[in-house]
Design an enzyme around this catalytic site. Structure first.
Site, short mmCIF file in Angstrom:
data_model
loop_
_atom_site.label_atom_id
_atom_site.label_comp_id
_atom_site.label_asym_id
_atom_site.label_seq_id
_atom_site.Cartn_x
_atom_site.Cartn_y
_atom_site.Cartn_z
N LYS A 104 0.85 -1.19 0.00
CA LYS A 104 0.00 0.00 0.00
C LYS A 104 0.88 1.24 0.00
CE LYS A 104 -3.96 2.02 2.50
NZ LYS A 104 -4.91 1.86 3.64
N SER A 163 -10.00 2.35 2.69
CA SER A 163 -9.03 3.00 1.84
C SER A 163 -8.08 2.04 1.13
CB SER A 163 -8.21 3.99 2.65
OG SER A 163 -7.37 3.32 3.59
N SER A 196 -10.45 0.29 7.07
CA SER A 196 -9.79 0.35 5.75
C SER A 196 -9.12 -0.93 5.29
CB SER A 196 -8.76 1.48 5.73
OG SER A 196 -9.39 2.72 5.56
#
Lengths: 100, 494
Positions: free
Chosen positions: B79, B160, B184
């Protein structure tokens, strides 16, 4: 409406975010809707409770009083620290003139 | 060798160790899959050379008879919230575009030390603020899943960690890192039919992770099986003196401790999670989950978490408050973007840089945070929210008297088409209504795929556990996984 346009302009200035009139017009009702919604927290009786300060009880550690104990967070990394600066001069961060 | 991309973490690691294929072959297969899937927009930057370099090292280590790590030969997606030495790290923002860290985050370093390689930096909601992956400066991530009979409408991969969920579901990465501040990891995992676990707050070091809300941020793995999550979490977690909230305790061998036998375990069903607006199919999957856990030997008990309703509004004070403070560092001086209008002074430079560098959702949250922390409002908003947070945590503590883990839906609905909720921030926030309480309490929680709904979209079940009891969470997850038999995967259209 819990907050009006002049209030949003003031917060934006405190947060150092420039906003156009159009953005203020759009943001004010959005922020108001969010703040109106969080108002419901007022219903909760919290008179007997302390605000949370640590999510998992933990004591704050002290590190050994040692120079550069961990080289990754230690000193002597000036070039690394400055490597991403938009402007760096003479080993310092460069900013616009702040004193007349 | 396309079938290599169907393998998970354990299968790749074991296959490399046994010599069924080389780490380089695996890396090449996934590099090709990443390149072919650009329509998903899951990666901000691909790093095929990094993946190959790590693979070659694993192959060399194996040839030399050296011991191989827990993730040896497994290429993963990272990420783009984790700082990676020499590779651009943006948090999907314009303000950090071009930022190339000169150091490596602890979690990513732990993974490389365990033998993993990096396929690239995954797209996300800007500064991890969002639930649909529509706030990225680098464009929306498109879920590999499509509604049956819904035409070609792009669906949200959740957020997210939407690049992470899309990449793992699309089989262009066997696993990926995620971060979870208020859902998330779990919500995108549920939207895409994969597994994801947020460990106890403090298990994974936050050092080198771009900060959103520091008292809530926790890293965790996203993969296609509970076992793969257990392996990867073991590689990510561990004490780190560089993070003052890092847990100074041993990391159990979660993968070795996996057991789907839940005899003697009690599973709590919180009555407050039965909310208006929850899909029928979600409620059905919850019922099914109870049956599966009962079948695994667990006893199902009703519990109450009375402050559930107030968790989300408390979160939307606390998280923006911390964000407004954390994001004060983006000033156009030390790193990232600088916008210096002609003749402008320092203050004007700050304001112009932040105007240009932050997206709408980030601005919205920084403004909310600034407001609730400002003089005169601090007690009414921030302090009250922290008190409510203490009550939410106390609800869980009391629940543990009656149960060992809690079963609930991960989300109130399945994935929705991109663009559906972008005009209504509040409707978007409601996505995380079931995920946020565990975040506020700092307890471990995971999402496991349960079934497809009537439109062919995945639904996830959430398991919440006691502090430090990731094992209990993973074991209940495994019991569900074995009984759900979730084999569905998106058809390749990209």
């Amino acid at each position: 409406m819990s907050i009006d346009r002049p209030t949003v302009a003031k917060i934006a200035s405190l947060a150092r975010i420039k906003m156009t009139d159009a953005e203020l017009d759009r943001m004010a009702p959005e922020l108001s809707a969010i703040l109106d919604w969080v108002e419901q927290l007022g219903e909760v009786d919290t008179s007997e409770v302390e605000p949370m300060t640590a999510v998992i009880p933990n004591t704050l550690r002290l590190r050994a009083d040692e120079v550069d104990a961990d080289p990754r967070t230690g000193g002597d990394r000036r070039d690394d620290v400055l490597a991403n600066a938009p402007v760096a001069e003479h080993g310092f961060f460069g900013v616009p003139k702040v004193i007349e | 060798m396309t079938e290599l991309t169907n393998l998970g973490v354990r299968e790749i690691r074991d296959g490399v160790a046994q010599g069924d294929f080389t780490a380089r072959e695996v890396a090449e297969a996934f590099n090709a899959a990443v390149e072919a899937a650009s329509e998903l927009n899951a990666f901000i930057v691909a790093t095929p050379d990094k993946a190959l370099e790590a693979a070659d090292k694993v192959d060399a280590d194996r040839a030399a008879g050296r011991e191989l790590g827990a993730m040896a030969g497994v290429p993963i997606g990272m990420k783009d919230l984790f700082c990676t030495d020499g590779v651009q790290t943006t948090a999907a923002s314009h303000i950090l575009e071009g930022f190339v860290p000169r150091y490596e985050s602890t979690v990513s370093q732990n993974l490389w030390d365990a033998g993993a390689g990096m396929l690239g930096k995954l797209n996300l909601d800007q500064f991890a603020m969002g639930s649909s992956n529509e706030t990225s400066h680098f464009g929306n991530v498109v879920s590999p899943w499509r509604k049956s009979g819904g035409g070609n409408a792009g669906m949200s991969p959740g957020g997210s960690s939407g690049g992470s969920s899309a990449a793992v579901a699309a089989r262009i990465a066997p696993a990926a890192t995620g971060t979870d501040t208020g859902g998330s990891i779990r919500q995108p995992a549920a939207f895409t039919g994969i597994c994801g676990i947020k460990p106890t707050y403090g298990r994974c070091s936050r050092w080198g992770v771009v900060a959103f809300a520091s008292s809530l941020d926790q890293a965790g793995p996203m993969a296609r099986s509970v076992g793969d999550c257990a392996i990867m979490l073991g590689a990510m977690a561990g004490f780190d003196a560089k993070d003052s909230t890092s847990l100074q305790m041993d990391v159990p061998d979660w993968a070795a401790g996996l057991s789907a036998d839940l005899k003697g375990r009690k599973v709590g069903i919180p009555r407050e999670y039965r909310m208006d607006g929850t899909d029928e199919a979600i409620l059905e999957s919850w019922e099914q989950g109870k049956n599966w856990l009962r079948d695994a030997g667990a006893e199902i008990v009703d519990i109450s978490l009375p402050h559930t309703k107030y968790a989300l509004p408390a979160y939307y004070i606390i998280a923006p408050a911390e964000a407004s403070s954390n994001l004060a560092r983006y000033d156009g001086v030390r790193y990232g973007l600088r916008d210096l209008p002609e003749g402008a002074g320092l203050q004007d430079m700050y304001a112009a840089t932040r105007e240009e560098g932050f997206g709408d959702e980030v601005k919205r949250r920084v403004l909310i945070g600034t407001y609730v922390l400002s003089a005169g409002f601090y007690d009414a908003y921030y302090n009250q929210a922290q008190k409510v947070r203490a009550l939410v945590a106390r609800d869980f503590e009391r629940a543990w008297a009656d149960c060992d883990v809690i079963l609930a839906p991960t989300t109130p609905t399945a994935s929705f088409p991109l663009g559906d909720k972008t005009d209504d921030p509040l409707a978007m926030y409601l996505n995380d209504v079931f995920a946020v309480p565990a975040s506020l309490a700092g307890v471990p929680a995971m999402s496991v795929p349960a079934m497809l709904n009537g439109e062919g979209l995945p639904l996830g079940l959430q398991i919440v556990g006691k502090p430090f009891d990731e094992q209990g969470v993973l074991n209940a997850g495994l019991a569900i996984e074995q009984r759900a038999g979730f084999e569905a995967k998106p058809e390749t259209w990209w």
